[in-house]
Each structure stands twice: as C-alpha cells, then as structure tokens.
Design a protein around this motif. Sequence first.
Motif, PDB file in Angstrom:
ATOM      1  N   SER A   7      40.536  46.525  47.419  1.00 60.26           N
ATOM      2  CA  SER A   7      40.086  46.467  46.125  1.00 60.26           C
ATOM      3  C   SER A   7      38.714  45.374  46.237  1.00 60.26           C
ATOM      4  CB  SER A   7      41.163  45.696  45.187  1.00 60.26           C
ATOM      5  OG  SER A   7      41.424  44.625  45.842  1.00 60.26           O
ATOM      6  N   ASP A   8      37.791  45.338  45.037  1.00 59.76           N
ATOM      7  CA  ASP A   8      36.743  44.577  44.907  1.00 59.76           C
ATOM      8  C   ASP A   8      36.974  43.778  43.776  1.00 59.76           C
ATOM      9  OD1 ASP A   8      34.303  43.621  44.019  1.00 59.76           O
ATOM     10  OD2 ASP A   8      33.323  45.110  45.168  1.00 59.76           O
ATOM     11  N   ARG A   9      37.351  42.702  43.803  1.00 58.11           N
ATOM     12  CA  ARG A   9      37.663  41.780  42.538  1.00 58.11           C
ATOM     13  C   ARG A   9      36.598  41.381  41.626  1.00 58.11           C
ATOM     14  NH1 ARG A   9      40.994  36.178  42.604  1.00 58.11           N
ATOM     15  NH2 ARG A   9      40.120  35.260  40.836  1.00 58.11           N
ATOM     16  N   GLN A  10      35.406  41.271  42.094  1.00 56.36           N
ATOM     17  CA  GLN A  10      34.418  41.201  41.150  1.00 56.36           C
ATOM     18  C   GLN A  10      34.045  42.422  40.362  1.00 56.36           C
ATOM     19  OE1 GLN A  10      33.055  38.091  41.140  1.00 56.36           O
ATOM     20  NE2 GLN A  10      32.084  38.882  39.094  1.00 56.36           N
ATOM     21  N   LYS A  11      33.944  43.604  40.951  1.00 54.10           N
ATOM     22  CA  LYS A  11      33.599  44.847  40.284  1.00 54.10           C
ATOM     23  C   LYS A  11      34.886  45.347  39.538  1.00 54.10           C
ATOM     24  CE  LYS A  11      30.327  46.717  43.654  1.00 54.10           C
ATOM     25  NZ  LYS A  11      30.045  47.758  44.433  1.00 54.10           N
ATOM     26  N   GLY A  12      35.984  44.650  39.937  1.00 52.68           N
ATOM     27  CA  GLY A  12      37.298  45.172  39.179  1.00 52.68           C
ATOM     28  C   GLY A  12      37.544  46.726  39.617  1.00 52.68           C
ATOM     29  N   ILE A  13      37.584  46.867  41.082  1.00 50.41           N
ATOM     30  CA  ILE A  13      37.746  48.241  41.306  1.00 50.41           C
ATOM     31  C   ILE A  13      38.860  48.345  42.439  1.00 50.41           C
ATOM     32  CG2 ILE A  13      36.999  50.193  42.787  1.00 50.41           C
ATOM     33  CD1 ILE A  13      34.402  50.017  41.458  1.00 50.41           C
TER      34      ILE A  13
END
Length: 449
Positions: A329-335
């Motif tokens: 998961s990519d916390r900043q992108k929200g993915i």
Amino acid sequence: MSESSKSAISLAQINQYHDNYLARKDAKVIQRSVSHQGILATSADFASDVDMSPVFSIDLNTGKVANQKQSGRCWMFAALNTMRHHLADLFNLTDFELSQNYTNFWDKFEKANYFYENVLATADQPRTSRKVAFLMETPQQDGGQWDMLCAIIEKYGIAPKSVMPETYNSSKSSELNSVLNTKLRKDAIVLRKLVADGATDDKIQSTRQSMLADVYKILSYTLGEPVQKFDFEYRDDDKNYHIDRDLTPLSFYEKYVGWDLSEYVSIINSPTDDKPYNKTYTVEMLGNVVGGRQVKHLNVDIQTFKDLAIKQLKDGQSVWFGCDVGKSSDRQKGIMDVNAYQKDELLDVDLSMSKAERLDYGESLMTHAMVLTGVDLVDDKPTKWKVENSWGEKVGTKGYFVMSDAWLDEYCYQVVVNKKYLSEDLQQAQSEAPALLEPWDPMGALASN
C-alpha cells in the motif's frame, strides 16, 4: 565433519553467490537504484495509479474523514464513523463527529478491570508461563475490536465530540499508555502476591477497587472526566438551529443512532486449517467489559465475505472492516493494491505466500480498521473499493483510499454487517457457541495495537 560445520557458510559458497549475483546483467543498475531510492520507490508500478482511480459505481456520501492522530484507536474511529454516517443521513448533519475521547475513557477504564480479571484467572500459573507473559507484555493498549466498542456503548452510550473533545493524551497516547501499563503491571504484582499468600476474596476485591479508583483518577487527569449529562446544540446542513437538552450518553445513542447492536456481527475470512468455515470463534483474554459483550467471529469463504459487504453497501450503509494496511500500500497516494510494488521482479526473488501461510507464519495479521464506503462493480463483480480512513485529509483523496479487489482477497480479514444479510444457514452458524482461540491468535491482533 560435525553437523554445525556442514551448516556453516563457506568462502566457496560466498564466491558462488557473488558470481550468481553478477550474472544478472542489470545487477549494478538495480544496486544503484535501490541503494539510493529504497525498495518501495524502485519497485513502484505506476500502472496501479491508473487502475486505482477513485471512481465507484456505488459511492456513499460520508463527508469529511476524521483523524485519530498519534493514537491506535482506528477500530473506535471506524466504528463511530459508521454510526455518524447513519446519524448524518437522519439529521442532515454531514460534517459531524462522535466523541472518540468519551468511548476511549471508558474503554481504558474497563480494560484495566479486564486485565485484573485475567491476572487473577492466571495467578496460579508461573510468571514465566506464556499466558502470563502475554498479559504483562501489554496490559492495555489503544487497539480493540468491534464487539468491544459495542460493549462500551451498551453500558455507557456515546456523546457528540462537542461535549467531550480530544485532549493531548487522547490524540497522542504514548505517554498515557506508558504510565497506565506501569500502574497495571505493579497492580499485577500485588494481586498475584495476594493470591499466593491465600488472601480472602474480600481482601482481593477491596484491593482491586482501590486500584480501579487510581485508574479512574489517571484517566480523568489525562482525558477529562466523562460527560454525564449535556445539551446537544447544532446547526444542520441547511443552517437550521437545533438544541436538545438534558441528554445522557445512553439517551443520546438511543435517539440519534438507535441501532440494535446485537444485530451487527463480525465476519472473518481466515483460510487457515485451525478455523473451518461456517464456524464461530472467540479469542481468549480478549475483551474490555467484564460481563459485557463477547468478541465473536464467524469465519466464511472470501466470496461470501465480499457478498455480505456489497449487500450492505447497496442498502446505503457503510461497512466496518479490519485489514493489514501496511502490505502493498501507498499511504500518501491512498492506494492498496497487490500490484502497487513489484518487489519480486525487482529483487529477482520469490516472495509469494498464500493468505493462510501469511497468517500461520506471522507475515500478516490485522493491523488497522477502516470503513468501506463504496465499491466499483463491473458485471456485478467488485474490481475496487472505496475506503474511509481515519488519518486526516492529507493522505489519499482527501483522506479516502482505493483498495483493489485482489488486495481485499489477500489482506482483509474482517467485516461487520447486519446479520439480516446472512443466509439462514449462516445465521444459525453465527448463533452457535464459539471455539476458543489462543490469546495471540492473529484474529485478535487488532486489539493489540
């Protein structure tokens, strides 16, 4: 040659590993990139950004996200969010929050008493037993389960955030947790000694009451005393003024939410051999309110798991869920997407495991709770899900994340749905007495954060 000598790494082996490494033509290119940028940035697959566009065929209007800040209360924020969504629809009150600090106070207070109960129940075991060691490792914490919040609400109700707002210690809980755990460990020493010395039950209970008085004092200093009676004053989305006087947290819950919490049940997907499907489970020593609602999970296959969540979303109600948020998961992108990073391809190693293997070998467990607020259905099958997080608006799309359906399959473990969506067979299965899991089972991990 000794067995240990056979297992030792030889220089010849190291030379072979070195030659194997350099046999890959792009080894130095990869080394330069990964050593400067890190594994995640180098293995990021930007095709995932396109696949995870935040557009959904079913998309509930749930307002601004909340922010748990530097605390582990995701389970509490997520549960209260599902309730405020309902409240907002009924009372035309979109950007509104329930008091997470109010439920936090009573959760920590009840957890202290639950800890004392477990200390006394294991007082005949040596201090070095695994169960006693497990208790002392973290006497209490911010984490919890849906059923645990239900136990708090059923006993204490809820309140609007306006009458019991956040404090420094609710939003940044490490100092409070450190002091409270020190206090509880000291109390455990006293309680275990009383049992060892053959103290009367009256003596043990009076000591326990004195300990609880200290806990109440600590929590009142750090979180504020919980509100007992209040006026609910607000303007709705049409700017109309309202005031409702002399409410208690229990009467507020009954009037403004009014759910029969016994109708909402925990559904898990744990494809491990120790948890056959269509059976219920509970976790030993997991809970908060002594004599209150028991943590109980019904285990189902992944297709049933998703179908139940979709049914509730189609009816316009959001869904509390638990997952392992840090995986792929990519916390900043929200993915959250299994294709977000191609680490196997980058490092030329096989990192694949089944969902059951991850659970069995400690690679994955429930670490975070959020809310499903939408789903994208193509030919009536889910491709991606809309997720309301509780990390504020600076991550994702104003705090909302996108989760691929494949990611849900691999890293989602729990949803909470109204049991009316269960088939008759599943309703019967859910009503059965649960099997008891060990205290450290991964299906209890969310409460250990």
